[in-house]
Design a protein around this motif. Sequence first.
Motif, PDB file in Angstrom:
ATOM      1  N   THR A  58      -2.678 -12.313   4.263  1.00 54.39           N
ATOM      2  CA  THR A  58      -4.234 -12.844   3.946  1.00 54.39           C
ATOM      3  C   THR A  58      -4.756 -11.918   3.052  1.00 54.39           C
ATOM      4  O   THR A  58      -5.801 -12.682   2.667  1.00 54.39           O
ATOM      5  CB  THR A  58      -4.975 -13.518   5.316  1.00 54.39           C
ATOM      6  N   LEU A  59      -5.332 -10.856   3.399  1.00 53.66           N
ATOM      7  CA  LEU A  59      -5.773  -9.718   2.305  1.00 53.66           C
ATOM      8  C   LEU A  59      -5.706  -9.386   0.675  1.00 53.66           C
ATOM      9  O   LEU A  59      -4.179  -9.385   1.077  1.00 53.66           O
ATOM     10  CB  LEU A  59      -5.321  -8.468   3.400  1.00 53.66           C
ATOM     11  N   SER A  60      -6.664  -9.736   0.136  1.00 50.31           N
ATOM     12  CA  SER A  60      -6.362  -9.318  -1.463  1.00 50.31           C
ATOM     13  C   SER A  60      -5.619  -7.746  -1.266  1.00 50.31           C
ATOM     14  O   SER A  60      -6.052  -7.340  -0.677  1.00 50.31           O
ATOM     15  CB  SER A  60      -7.434  -9.720  -2.045  1.00 50.31           C
ATOM     16  N   ALA A  61      -5.574  -8.017  -2.340  1.00 47.26           N
ATOM     17  CA  ALA A  61      -4.338  -6.511  -3.086  1.00 47.26           C
ATOM     18  C   ALA A  61      -5.690  -5.564  -3.333  1.00 47.26           C
ATOM     19  O   ALA A  61      -5.293  -4.628  -3.050  1.00 47.26           O
ATOM     20  CB  ALA A  61      -3.978  -6.571  -4.718  1.00 47.26           C
ATOM     21  N   LYS A  62      -7.128  -6.539  -3.523  1.00 50.42           N
ATOM     22  CA  LYS A  62      -7.966  -5.690  -3.780  1.00 50.42           C
ATOM     23  C   LYS A  62      -8.161  -4.675  -2.465  1.00 50.42           C
ATOM     24  O   LYS A  62      -8.773  -3.811  -1.937  1.00 50.42           O
ATOM     25  CB  LYS A  62      -8.990  -6.423  -4.440  1.00 50.42           C
ATOM     26  N   TYR A  63      -7.946  -6.020  -1.456  1.00 52.37           N
ATOM     27  CA  TYR A  63      -8.075  -4.783   0.241  1.00 52.37           C
ATOM     28  C   TYR A  63      -7.813  -4.015   0.522  1.00 52.37           C
ATOM     29  O   TYR A  63      -8.304  -3.003   0.858  1.00 52.37           O
ATOM     30  CB  TYR A  63      -8.490  -6.751   1.064  1.00 52.37           C
ATOM     31  N   ARG A  64      -6.679  -4.525   0.035  1.00 50.27           N
ATOM     32  CA  ARG A  64      -5.512  -4.033   0.136  1.00 50.27           C
ATOM     33  C   ARG A  64      -5.176  -2.395   0.004  1.00 50.27           C
ATOM     34  O   ARG A  64      -5.110  -0.925   0.213  1.00 50.27           O
ATOM     35  CB  ARG A  64      -3.665  -4.004   0.299  1.00 50.27           C
ATOM     36  N   GLU A  65      -5.938  -2.126  -1.399  1.00 53.98           N
ATOM     37  CA  GLU A  65      -6.097  -0.807  -1.835  1.00 53.98           C
ATOM     38  C   GLU A  65      -7.068  -0.393  -1.570  1.00 53.98           C
ATOM     39  O   GLU A  65      -7.084   1.361  -1.248  1.00 53.98           O
ATOM     40  CB  GLU A  65      -6.053  -0.767  -3.085  1.00 53.98           C
ATOM     41  N   ILE A 146      -7.007  -9.055  10.889  1.00 54.87           N
ATOM     42  CA  ILE A 146      -7.604  -8.106  11.731  1.00 54.87           C
ATOM     43  C   ILE A 146      -5.820  -7.013  12.273  1.00 54.87           C
ATOM     44  O   ILE A 146      -5.527  -6.117  11.679  1.00 54.87           O
ATOM     45  CB  ILE A 146      -7.906  -8.594  12.935  1.00 54.87           C
ATOM     46  N   ALA A 147      -4.932  -8.014  11.945  1.00 52.23           N
ATOM     47  CA  ALA A 147      -3.414  -7.529  12.164  1.00 52.23           C
ATOM     48  C   ALA A 147      -3.095  -7.511  11.074  1.00 52.23           C
ATOM     49  O   ALA A 147      -2.585  -6.186  10.841  1.00 52.23           O
ATOM     50  CB  ALA A 147      -2.891  -9.242  12.614  1.00 52.23           C
ATOM     51  N   GLU A 148      -3.372  -7.803  10.467  1.00 53.20           N
ATOM     52  CA  GLU A 148      -2.790  -7.129   8.641  1.00 53.20           C
ATOM     53  C   GLU A 148      -3.874  -5.823   8.567  1.00 53.20           C
ATOM     54  O   GLU A 148      -3.353  -4.441   7.900  1.00 53.20           O
ATOM     55  CB  GLU A 148      -3.711  -7.878   7.387  1.00 53.20           C
ATOM     56  N   ALA A 149      -5.104  -5.991   8.252  1.00 51.72           N
ATOM     57  CA  ALA A 149      -6.063  -4.639   8.153  1.00 51.72           C
ATOM     58  C   ALA A 149      -5.070  -3.702   8.972  1.00 51.72           C
ATOM     59  O   ALA A 149      -5.115  -2.042   8.179  1.00 51.72           O
ATOM     60  CB  ALA A 149      -7.096  -4.808   9.023  1.00 51.72           C
ATOM     61  N   VAL A 150      -4.628  -3.268  10.726  1.00 47.54           N
ATOM     62  CA  VAL A 150      -3.823  -2.123  11.164  1.00 47.54           C
ATOM     63  C   VAL A 150      -2.624  -1.990  10.222  1.00 47.54           C
ATOM     64  O   VAL A 150      -2.517  -1.037  10.321  1.00 47.54           O
ATOM     65  CB  VAL A 150      -4.141  -2.561  12.594  1.00 47.54           C
TER      66      VAL A 150
END
Length: 195
Positions: A58-65, A146-150
Amino acid sequence: MSRIPQIAPESATGKAKDLLDAVKAKLGLVPNMTRALANSPAALEGYLGLSGALGKGTLSAKYREQISLTVGQANNCDYCLAAHSTIGKMVGLTPDQIRDSRQGMSVDPKTDALLGFARKVVDQRGRVSDADLDAVREVGFDDAAIAEAVANVALNIFTNYFNHVADTDIDFPRAEPLADSQETCSTSACHNQVA
């Protein structure tokens, strides 16, 4: 010079060759970090698998970078800062967003909360407070995000630490040093933090 050999795709064999060929097919090149990881096809496959899975989240490429830049700066990983500054530009981050992300902040309140949370996960080794979770939820991130952020933090800690151990030769344009950076690192992969 890298302390772990960087396997040339043309001389790789077996599973390592298959994985390096897949990296080249996707990116058009094989970064030195993946060449070094290819010493262990299991490690390279694990990295590629988690990275690929998170790319479908769910997190965008921008958020992941931006998370990658926050974590890379927290861990003083010049290889990752160079790579993610380059990739960040490719996914549409501005130079100001790249700089701010490295500092774990953003002018956008939602992004700021996410990057602040990611930095707390790093700094507190995952032992965030209820208030930390509430802050990221209040700006609109759900438990999947949140899980993906971690998971993104963990993926980047892995690559940061691997690059510190390997002292991977940087094959991306070096990230600009932060003017107020006081952080240091002892490997040559971290030596672009110049005043």
